[in-house]
Design an enzyme around this catalytic site. Structure first.
Site, PDB file in Angstrom:
ATOM      1  N   PHE A  76      25.999  56.768 -24.243  1.00  0.00           N
ATOM      2  CA  PHE A  76      27.167  56.328 -23.484  1.00  0.00           C
ATOM      3  C   PHE A  76      26.931  54.847 -23.192  1.00  0.00           C
ATOM      4  CE2 PHE A  76      27.636  60.802 -22.828  1.00  0.00           C
ATOM      5  CZ  PHE A  76      28.957  61.027 -22.478  1.00  0.00           C
ATOM      6  N   ALA A  77      27.974  54.051 -23.290  1.00  0.00           N
ATOM      7  CA  ALA A  77      27.820  52.614 -23.030  1.00  0.00           C
ATOM      8  C   ALA A  77      27.203  52.382 -21.657  1.00  0.00           C
ATOM      9  CB  ALA A  77      29.177  51.912 -23.118  1.00  0.00           C
ATOM     10  N   ASP A  78      27.477  53.287 -20.732  1.00  0.00           N
ATOM     11  CA  ASP A  78      26.971  53.160 -19.370  1.00  0.00           C
ATOM     12  C   ASP A  78      25.452  53.182 -19.314  1.00  0.00           C
ATOM     13  OD1 ASP A  78      29.789  54.156 -17.866  1.00  0.00           O
ATOM     14  OD2 ASP A  78      29.403  54.971 -19.844  1.00  0.00           O
ATOM     15  N   PHE A  79      24.823  53.930 -20.211  1.00  0.00           N
ATOM     16  CA  PHE A  79      23.364  54.024 -20.164  1.00  0.00           C
ATOM     17  C   PHE A  79      22.714  52.760 -20.715  1.00  0.00           C
ATOM     18  CE2 PHE A  79      24.042  58.836 -20.961  1.00  0.00           C
ATOM     19  CZ  PHE A  79      24.589  58.966 -19.699  1.00  0.00           C
ATOM     20  N   HIS A 127      30.136  57.366 -16.693  1.00  0.00           N
ATOM     21  CA  HIS A 127      30.211  57.752 -18.112  1.00  0.00           C
ATOM     22  C   HIS A 127      31.515  57.287 -18.761  1.00  0.00           C
ATOM     23  CE1 HIS A 127      27.012  60.557 -16.916  1.00  0.00           C
ATOM     24  NE2 HIS A 127      26.770  60.813 -18.179  1.00  0.00           N
ATOM     25  N   GLU A 135      15.763  54.504 -22.257  1.00  0.00           N
ATOM     26  CA  GLU A 135      16.689  53.528 -22.833  1.00  0.00           C
ATOM     27  C   GLU A 135      16.041  52.158 -23.002  1.00  0.00           C
ATOM     28  OE1 GLU A 135      17.604  55.865 -20.807  1.00  0.00           O
ATOM     29  OE2 GLU A 135      19.176  56.861 -21.947  1.00  0.00           O
TER      30      GLU A 135
HETATM   31  C1  LIG Z   1      19.602  57.203 -18.461  1.00  0.00           C
HETATM   32  C2  LIG Z   1      20.253  58.371 -19.092  1.00  0.00           C
HETATM   33  N1  LIG Z   1      20.008  58.649 -20.378  1.00  0.00           N
HETATM   34  C3  LIG Z   1      20.579  59.689 -20.975  1.00  0.00           C
HETATM   35  C4  LIG Z   1      21.423  60.510 -20.288  1.00  0.00           C
HETATM   36  C5  LIG Z   1      22.085  61.715 -20.969  1.00  0.00           C
HETATM   37  N2  LIG Z   1      21.497  62.948 -20.444  1.00  0.00           N
HETATM   38  C6  LIG Z   1      22.080  63.636 -19.462  1.00  0.00           C
HETATM   39  S1  LIG Z   1      21.145  64.937 -18.972  1.00  0.00           S
HETATM   40  C7  LIG Z   1      19.992  64.611 -20.145  1.00  0.00           C
HETATM   41  C8  LIG Z   1      18.779  65.474 -20.264  1.00  0.00           C
HETATM   42  C9  LIG Z   1      17.948  65.371 -19.042  1.00  0.00           C
HETATM   43  O1  LIG Z   1      16.829  66.168 -19.167  1.00  0.00           O
HETATM   44  P1  LIG Z   1      16.023  66.576 -17.896  1.00  0.00           P
HETATM   45  O2  LIG Z   1      15.657  65.377 -17.114  1.00  0.00           O
HETATM   46  O3  LIG Z   1      14.912  67.434 -18.334  1.00  0.00           O
HETATM   47  O4  LIG Z   1      17.050  67.376 -16.990  1.00  0.00           O
HETATM   48  P2  LIG Z   1      17.802  68.723 -17.404  1.00  0.00           P
HETATM   49  O5  LIG Z   1      19.068  68.342 -18.061  1.00  0.00           O
HETATM   50  O6  LIG Z   1      16.899  69.489 -18.266  1.00  0.00           O
HETATM   51  O7  LIG Z   1      18.042  69.386 -16.094  1.00  0.00           O
HETATM   52  C10 LIG Z   1      20.325  63.484 -20.870  1.00  0.00           C
HETATM   53  C11 LIG Z   1      19.499  62.921 -21.944  1.00  0.00           C
HETATM   54  C12 LIG Z   1      21.687  60.186 -18.952  1.00  0.00           C
HETATM   55  N3  LIG Z   1      22.515  60.897 -18.211  1.00  0.00           N
HETATM   56  N4  LIG Z   1      21.084  59.118 -18.376  1.00  0.00           N
END
Ligand SMILES: Cc1ncc(C[n+]2csc(CCOP(=O)(O)OP(=O)(O)O)c2C)c(N)n1
Ligand SMILES: Cc1ncc(C[n+]2csc(CCOP(=O)(O)OP(=O)(O)O)c2C)c(N)n1
Ligand SMILES: [Mg+2]
Ligand SMILES: [Mg+2]
Lengths: 332, 328, 332, 328
Positions: free
Chosen positions: D82-85, D128, D59
């Protein structure tokens, strides 16, 4: 030392330019003591070879992102010393109209997109500027300079990864002066350091003696060529030393006086002078560089001192196009 | 009694708490050499580098590690150096520290203090001068403290360290040098209690942090004109001492709220909205807010000074209040 | 395959535990379709060997920080499936009293300090928890699990560097399932990947087949020992594959159906079963594991379904000790 | 006229701007597959992966790179998911994007849009679900938009993309599916202009984003009781349309401000404080604010629902206004 590519004239010019940086900062420090420079300044005394070697190897249309310790980079990119001095004095006619000061100095007219008061923040910005160059199909590069302390901030990972993934034209330069404020950086750095981190992110890294202006320039020139040729981002690790304190008021009492004295012997300006001298360049030329620089900065200082404060209207200018910044504060 | 600066008061509070409670420790950049303003001078010598811990330039890790260390049974005091750099660790503060106790249903707490030196100070420009207390007040789970005096810095930092919840602790850089006589034994203060700095009957002026001193100056000026101002220093912004403010305004019928932060969306809006609602019909004049115009903080001193809410502006606002409401 | 250390009983137990995770999540997915699970859930179907291999190798007093995809980790750490199911249903008696849900599941009583809804945020928290263990002189470790996508977030650099610099007892586990939501992670990752990045930060890294539960457990056990012995932080890179969508409602249409089908053949539970079968473990035992797990989770489901909603007072509980959270909202 | 969802309106705005201006591009996680809510469906196919760019989970880099790309002559549209991120990129937004134009003395601008899907939605819990618009309004240099309808999402996103300054663009996740008939040619809207959704004479209710729909429902209910409510949708929070609000309240004499965000320190405080001051003596009742209690957002639906400011609470607040002020 074996100097196969020694070009005396070029080195002499670099010597001259290093003196300009040194003289600018010495002037600024003196002006700070007089109360004319308003905020904190971070001198790059001892690091001039990095500025001249890297920034001096860029084209005018290349873009530059620098740090809180960015006077040398900004001068080398082509900003006017007089305008910079006015900026440090907070006066009208400063590069940023007196609204930025030393930590936010910038000169967009020469592609210098800003110093930054937040360590490491310039890295993602640089990657994005390069992204824009790619989208717009421009054949320039972005040069992003940061310190050894910045490699411990998240944006180092995110920005370098970004540049690699999108294959962007960025030359990252870690100007490693061994310190982050009062902290010996290596005590807070895990692993082998900047180059290893860059390589782990897929970016080829090159180490160079950052106090040898010719070597720095050779490396920067070569890496810039590679970037332009489409090799993707490159990383230069220039090892130097901060000869003075972190800021102009820092006496650096936390470090060994002996080491500082020894390091002064490695002063990049003195080193360049020594090489020039050894190759027959006259003392008058060498001292001429110093004197011209001192004179230029004295004039910049006098000019800045005589410059007016920014107009009151500047307070409300350039905030944003919509909305009244005075809103509510003075309205009802 | 010892003459104590605001800075020294913070140092003393931390040292006394560290002597009392072995789980208290501090972490931040350059702490081993006393910290960037000298607030930690001599502390590494007394407590050692484990408890007065240096840190890499990794604000997210400094605050994130403090969250973990707090969840795992210690009481970290985080030094953020400049409040502005705390913006490199907002997820850690807002999404993690502030919410952990709640999201985990009370299984764990996050007893940490984030010290954030705030405010305008010597032409430090847009990235080293901000006052963002309003942000933190808006975040459930955070306690917010902004002391104006050495005594309060001593007592409230102690209280913050003893709190079982995350506290954003805002010291104003312009106050480092101010002095007060303090006793050898100063117990922790109470979070959420305001201080009536000066009693008065014609108008109430509410402020906090460095602004309190400007308000006092204005009150002194106004006293000479025969206008009697009650000065309330909130000290804690969450929880804030609504009762004290309402009690004062009930008596004076007039309220000015003054802060250094940008006026729009500043914490003054919360105070003004609350009082305007609660004391509707009691107020003799509309609540007046004073704050900075909505501009980034410029470098040049004359411009920076234009942002400041000085004693004159405060006095003028009080005088205007006494003239009654302007037409709507 | 050469299995010098094959311990049939242990593998059988791991097989059983993997089935518990699988059954828990299949139940949860079904309950989501019924509208009983309230928020998003991220199944770890196909990744159970990582959970059982790593978390199953921890001591009870070791601490664990997990991710949004943390059901398996939490179960393995010792949390009650019934309490977890109640949490996913948002009911009283959930581990977090129904206030956290799947993405914030935690059980402090067994050292599970939380899943996290923010990718990578658990890394710094884990480093800090280890810092606390050190300060308090406790001889346990912290295990921090994150995905392959998390290595592109700043906290990866900052947290690993932190653990290295302060020599903290952390076992970092990158559970690499090849995807970050709909994105094939390698397309957004510069350089050779997780292990190289850890090594560049000074942390020894070890790669393991994340679908082989015994191998994962061996590696985790060995690394945990090293951490306990004072070798500093260690890094385990477990390569697995996400067999289902990113969330329970994601059909993963963005990926090749053929590949998914092929990957199902590498299902870690099936692999363990095959080894056990090859060594004479009876089909009844294998299917018994499955059936017991299904039954346990059915009971957890029924219990959760019957559980009451949290009391109204829970809304205002555990915000913070000072201040009234209802303040102003309902006051005047 | 085409039936258009709020989500589709956003997609259309971006696509139309991208067709018009080759310097506009979008970046964010998973955009190549349509984005996490499908807001970018089909766009990579039309514009290619360079202009609808995927991003790593970075981000800070997403927003930081957008700042650089904006300074270097493009118009990035950032998707924060999400606004939270967005809390992982606050330095980039607040210390960099918002201040660059000013700090550099107007040498460069930062024409970027940060799309932040906000608000409570399907038990998404504390990390979220947040609504932090008040934060952004407090930051000089940022424009803040929070559309309530498909038409406004279409027109205001266009305006945001054409703006030469950074815009925080808050789409409410609960609105993705709502529909409106929209013309084939919808010009950009005006930043800073409110919309009177419904005229009325007894009280004004101000809101924005998803809350507007609750307010309309309440107004409908109240109409049946013979209470005539004027509903004002601010649409843009900075600049906000003070004139429209004041004009309405001058007529009705009563104001309720309702928002989903935490009440304490919410943007409602700014509106309430402003109106209470400007229309002192004109108001027939104290300005009433409605917002969430100061708690992190819980997961369990019954608890989450308790946080919501629903039509009933709004209607009750208006009725209470008509009874006149409560004793101070
Ligand atoms: C800082 C942040 N950015 C984006 C997201 C949205 N998000 C949730 S899970 C995910 C994928 C994460 O990938 P990985 O670290 O490989 O874990 P996996 O889901 O494959 O277990 C994303 C982008 C988030 N939760 N937090
Ligand atoms: C995010 C952030 N943290 C801390 C600081 C305070 N600070 C300013 S310069 C500096 C040291 C930076 O070290 P390095 O990157 O090596 O650059 P150098 O000063 O040596 O040129 C620090 C800690 C800052 N400006 N930004
Ligand atoms: Mg350095
Ligand atoms: Mg993954």
């Amino acid at each position: 030392m074996n100097r196969p590519n020694l070009d005396l004239e070029r080195l002499a010019d670099r010597h001259r330019r290093m003196h300009r940086i040194r003289a600018f900062e010495e002037r600024a420090v003196a002006a700070l003591e007089e109360g004319l420079v308003l905020g904190a300044i971070h001198p790059s005394i001892g690091q001039e070879a990095c500025a001249v070697g890297t920034v001096g190897s860029l084209a005018r249309d290349d873009l530059l992102l620098s740090t809180h310790r960015g006077h040398g980079h900004t001068l080398e990119k082509g900003a006017s010393a007089a305008a910079m001095m006015r900026e440090l004095f907070g006066r009208e006619g400063g590069n940023c109209g007196g609204k930025g000061g030393s930590m936010h100095i910038a000169d967009f007219s020469v592609g210098m997109l800003g110093a930054n008061g937040v360590v490491g923040a310039n890295i993602n910005i640089a990657a994005g500027a390069a992204h824009a160059l790619r989208l717009r199909g421009e054949r320039h590069i972005v040069c992003c300079i940061f310190g050894d302390g910045a490699i411990n901030r998240g944006p180092f990972l995110e920005g370098l990864n970004w540049a690699r993934v999108f294959d962007l034209p960025v030359l990252f330069v870690c100007e490693d002066n061994a310190y982050a404020a009062t902290t010996r950086t290596e005590t807070m750095t895990g692993g082998p350091g900047p180059a290893a981190r860059a390589e782990a992110l897929g970016i080829p890294a090159h180490a160079v003696d950052g106090n040898d202006v010719d070597r720095v320039a050779e490396a920067a020139t070569e890496l810039r060529e590679r970037v332009l040729a489409g090799a993707g981002p490159q990383f230069l690790w220039a090892k130097t030393w901060r000869l003075t304190g972190h800021t102009a008021v820092d006496k650096a009492a936390y470090r060994d006086a002996g080491e500082a004295a020894a390091r002064w012997k490695d002063d990049p300006i003195a080193r360049a002078a020594q090489t020039l001298r050894a190759h027959g360049v006259g003392e008058n030329i060498l001292s001429g560089h110093r004197e011209a620089a001192v004179e230029e900065m004295r004039a910049a200082y006098e000019e800045a001192k005589a410059a007016p404060w920014p107009e009151t209207a500047a307070l409300y200018a350039d905030v944003q196009d919509v909305g009244d910044p005075r809103e509510a504060a003075f309205r009802w | 009694m010892v003459t104590t600066t605001y800075m020294e008061a913070g140092r003393r509070a931390l040292a006394e708490e560290m002597r009392r409670d072995p789980t208290v420790w501090a972490l931040g950049e350059d702490l081993g050499r006393g910290g960037v303003f000298g607030q930690y001078a001599g502390m590494a010598e007394e407590f050692g580098p484990l408890r007065i811990s240096d840190a890499p330039i990794s604000e997210a890790a400094i605050l994130g590690a403090a969250v973990g260390a707090a969840l795992a049974g210690t009481r970290p005091v985080v030094e953020m150096r400049f409040a502005d750099f705390a913006l490199c660790a907002v997820d850690e503060l807002v999404n993690q520290a502030a919410k952990a106790r709640y999201m985990f249903g009370g299984q764990g707490g996050v007893p940490l203090v984030v010290r954030e030196p705030m405010g305008m100070w010597r032409s430090s420009a847009a990235q080293h001068s901000q006052s963002l207390e309003a942000w933190y007040v808006h975040i459930p789970g955070l306690t917010v403290v902004a002391p104006a005096t050495p005594g309060d810095n001593l007592r409230l930092l102690k209280a913050a360290i003893r709190s079982d919840d995350p506290v954003v602790y805002l010291e104003h850089k312009d106050l480092w040098g101010i002095e007060e006589e303090l006793g050898a034994d100063e117990p922790p203060g109470e979070l959420g209690s305001a201080r009536v700095v000066r009693e008065g009957s014609d108008a109430t002026v509410v402020s906090w942090s460095a602004m309190v001193h400007n308000v006092c100056e204005a009150a002194g000026e106004l006293a000479e004109e025969g206008i009697s101002v009650e000065v309330v220093d909130l000290r804690t912004l969450w929880p804030w001492d609504r009762e004290a403010v309402l009690a004062s305004v009930r008596r004076t019928g007039r309220l000015v709220v003054a802060h250094e932060a940008v006026l729009v969306g500043g914490f003054g809006a919360e105070v003004a909205a609350t009082v305007s609602e609660a004391l509707f019909g009691v107020l003799k004049a509309p609540v007046k807010r004073l704050g900075a115009p909505r501009v980034p903080i410029p470098y040049a001193k004359p411009l920076e000074d234009m942002l400041r809410v000085g004693p004159d502006a405060i006095a003028a606002a009080v005088r205007a209040q006494l003239l009654g409401p302007s037409p709507g």
